[in-house]
Scaffold this motif. Structure first.
Motif, short mmCIF file in Angstrom:
data_model
loop_
_atom_site.label_atom_id
_atom_site.label_comp_id
_atom_site.label_asym_id
_atom_site.label_seq_id
_atom_site.Cartn_x
_atom_site.Cartn_y
_atom_site.Cartn_z
N ALA A 1 0.55 -1.37 -0.23
CA ALA A 1 0.04 -0.24 -0.13
C ALA A 1 1.30 1.04 0.34
O ALA A 1 0.82 2.51 0.16
CB ALA A 1 -0.89 -0.04 1.09
N VAL A 2 2.38 1.44 0.19
CA VAL A 2 2.79 1.91 -0.22
C VAL A 2 3.13 2.32 -1.78
O VAL A 2 3.50 1.52 -1.93
CB VAL A 2 4.69 1.84 0.62
N VAL A 3 3.29 4.04 -2.04
CA VAL A 3 3.37 4.08 -3.03
C VAL A 3 4.07 5.41 -3.11
O VAL A 3 5.09 5.31 -2.85
CB VAL A 3 1.73 4.94 -3.56
N ASN A 4 4.83 5.20 -4.79
CA ASN A 4 5.64 6.57 -4.87
C ASN A 4 4.69 7.44 -5.64
O ASN A 4 4.09 7.12 -6.60
CB ASN A 4 6.65 6.25 -5.78
N ILE A 5 5.27 8.59 -5.41
CA ILE A 5 4.37 9.68 -5.81
C ILE A 5 5.63 10.71 -7.25
O ILE A 5 6.03 11.19 -6.57
CB ILE A 5 3.63 10.26 -5.04
N TYR A 6 5.30 10.31 -8.08
CA TYR A 6 6.12 11.70 -9.32
C TYR A 6 5.10 12.91 -10.23
O TYR A 6 4.12 12.82 -10.10
CB TYR A 6 6.65 10.87 -10.02
N THR A 7 5.42 13.70 -9.29
CA THR A 7 5.65 15.04 -10.13
C THR A 7 5.81 15.83 -10.74
O THR A 7 7.06 15.49 -11.04
CB THR A 7 4.52 16.05 -8.59
N ALA B 1 3.52 -0.48 -5.56
CA ALA B 1 4.23 -1.57 -5.69
C ALA B 1 4.44 -2.64 -6.77
O ALA B 1 5.50 -3.39 -7.05
CB ALA B 1 4.65 -2.63 -4.49
N ASP B 2 3.04 -3.42 -7.05
CA ASP B 2 3.20 -4.17 -7.96
C ASP B 2 2.98 -3.22 -8.99
O ASP B 2 2.61 -3.47 -10.25
CB ASP B 2 1.48 -4.61 -8.22
N GLU B 3 3.92 -2.17 -9.53
CA GLU B 3 4.21 -1.50 -11.47
C GLU B 3 2.90 -0.78 -11.83
O GLU B 3 3.35 -0.29 -12.38
CB GLU B 3 4.90 -2.83 -12.00
N ARG B 4 2.15 -1.45 -11.29
CA ARG B 4 1.10 -0.36 -11.89
C ARG B 4 0.79 1.30 -11.70
O ARG B 4 1.30 1.62 -10.46
CB ARG B 4 -0.73 -0.57 -11.75
N VAL B 5 0.44 1.96 -12.73
CA VAL B 5 0.77 3.27 -12.88
C VAL B 5 -0.85 4.04 -12.89
O VAL B 5 -1.58 3.40 -13.72
CB VAL B 5 1.95 3.98 -13.46
N ILE C 1 -6.43 7.99 -6.57
CA ILE C 1 -6.26 7.56 -7.61
C ILE C 1 -7.48 6.20 -8.41
O ILE C 1 -8.40 5.85 -7.13
CB ILE C 1 -4.75 6.48 -8.35
N GLU C 2 -7.50 5.60 -9.37
CA GLU C 2 -8.21 5.33 -9.94
C GLU C 2 -8.29 3.95 -10.34
O GLU C 2 -8.43 3.93 -11.70
CB GLU C 2 -9.60 6.04 -11.15
N LEU C 3 -7.76 3.28 -9.96
CA LEU C 3 -7.31 1.50 -10.01
C LEU C 3 -8.31 0.28 -9.64
O LEU C 3 -8.40 0.75 -8.00
CB LEU C 3 -5.75 1.09 -9.80
N ASP C 4 -8.25 -0.91 -9.58
CA ASP C 4 -9.19 -1.80 -9.12
C ASP C 4 -8.43 -2.32 -7.83
O ASP C 4 -6.87 -2.62 -8.71
CB ASP C 4 -10.12 -2.75 -10.13
N ASN C 5 -9.32 -3.73 -7.09
CA ASN C 5 -8.44 -4.17 -6.49
C ASN C 5 -6.50 -3.14 -5.15
O ASN C 5 -5.60 -4.39 -5.37
CB ASN C 5 -7.56 -5.24 -7.04
N LEU C 6 -6.76 -2.52 -5.04
CA LEU C 6 -5.75 -1.52 -4.37
C LEU C 6 -4.80 -2.32 -2.73
O LEU C 6 -6.53 -2.97 -2.26
CB LEU C 6 -6.43 -0.26 -4.06
N PRO C 7 -4.40 -2.32 -2.78
CA PRO C 7 -3.94 -2.37 -1.28
C PRO C 7 -4.18 -2.06 -0.30
O PRO C 7 -3.94 -0.40 -0.30
CB PRO C 7 -2.25 -2.90 -1.27
N VAL C 8 -4.33 -1.53 0.30
CA VAL C 8 -4.64 -1.66 1.99
C VAL C 8 -3.92 -1.35 2.54
O VAL C 8 -3.49 -2.12 3.14
CB VAL C 8 -6.48 -1.01 2.31
#
Length: 183
Positions: free
Chosen positions: A33-39, A101-105, A124-131
């Motif tokens: 559930a930890v994400v990288n944020i690119y701006t 972490a699973d490489e989805r962007v 973000i709008e993605l399915d099956n998100l880890p929380v």
């Protein structure tokens, strides 16, 4: 006469192994559930004058634009795609992308931000998100072990640990302060 057999040899038990301390299970549960944020943001800057400016004053632009990128971390807190991060990570951003972490962007939108507490909420709008469930900071005690998972200098999912050194700290750096100090 018969000889009596010698007594059985006494062997010492093997030395006790020290207890293994590991946070691997906690990291396995939290890290997805930890994400990288690119701006990215467009920065307009003045072109430094040169000796040729006098000759080509009207032909050369006096300003140029460039893309400035930055990187941060956040954590997904619900299945609707809400992410908590720091305000300074997304401040002045023209575009925000999130990598799991699973490489989805996915592109992220800003739901809310508060510079005074340095917090921001993205979506973000993605399915099956880890929380990761949000804990209760009022249950923390000085001496509790804490983990941090993030992306220092772009290194995805680095993990470190420490202990809670103090609670309810005030440093005079923000409007609202009730910091948790860790080592």
């Amino acid at each position: 006469p018969s000889a009596t057999p010698p007594p059985p040899a006494v062997t010492a038990p093997p030395p006790a192994q020290p207890a293994r301390v590991t946070y691997a299970d906690a990291v396995r549960r939290a890290a997805p559930a930890v994400v990288n944020i690119y701006t990215a943001r467009v920065v307009t800057e003045r072109v430094r004058p040169s000796t040729l400016d006098d000759l080509f004053r009207d032909a050369w632009p006096r300003y140029r634009q460039r893309i400035e990128n930055s990187l941060g971390s956040g954590v997904i807190v619900d299945h609707e795609g809400h992410i908590v991060t720091n305000h300074h990570v997304i401040a002045n951003a023209d575009a925000i992308r999130v990598q799991l972490a699973d490489e989805r962007v996915a592109d992220a939108t800003i739901v809310g931000r508060d510079p005074d507490t340095d917090l921001a909420v993205l979506r973000i709008e993605l399915d099956n998100l880890p929380v990761v469930p949000i804990g209760r900071s009022d249950n923390l005690n000085v001496g509790d072990v804490v983990l941090a998972i993030g992306s220092p200098v772009g290194l995805s999912h680095s993990v470190t640990h420490g202990i809670v050194s103090a609670t309810t700290r005030s440093l005079g750096v923000a409007t609202f302060e009730d910091f948790i100090q860790t080592d």
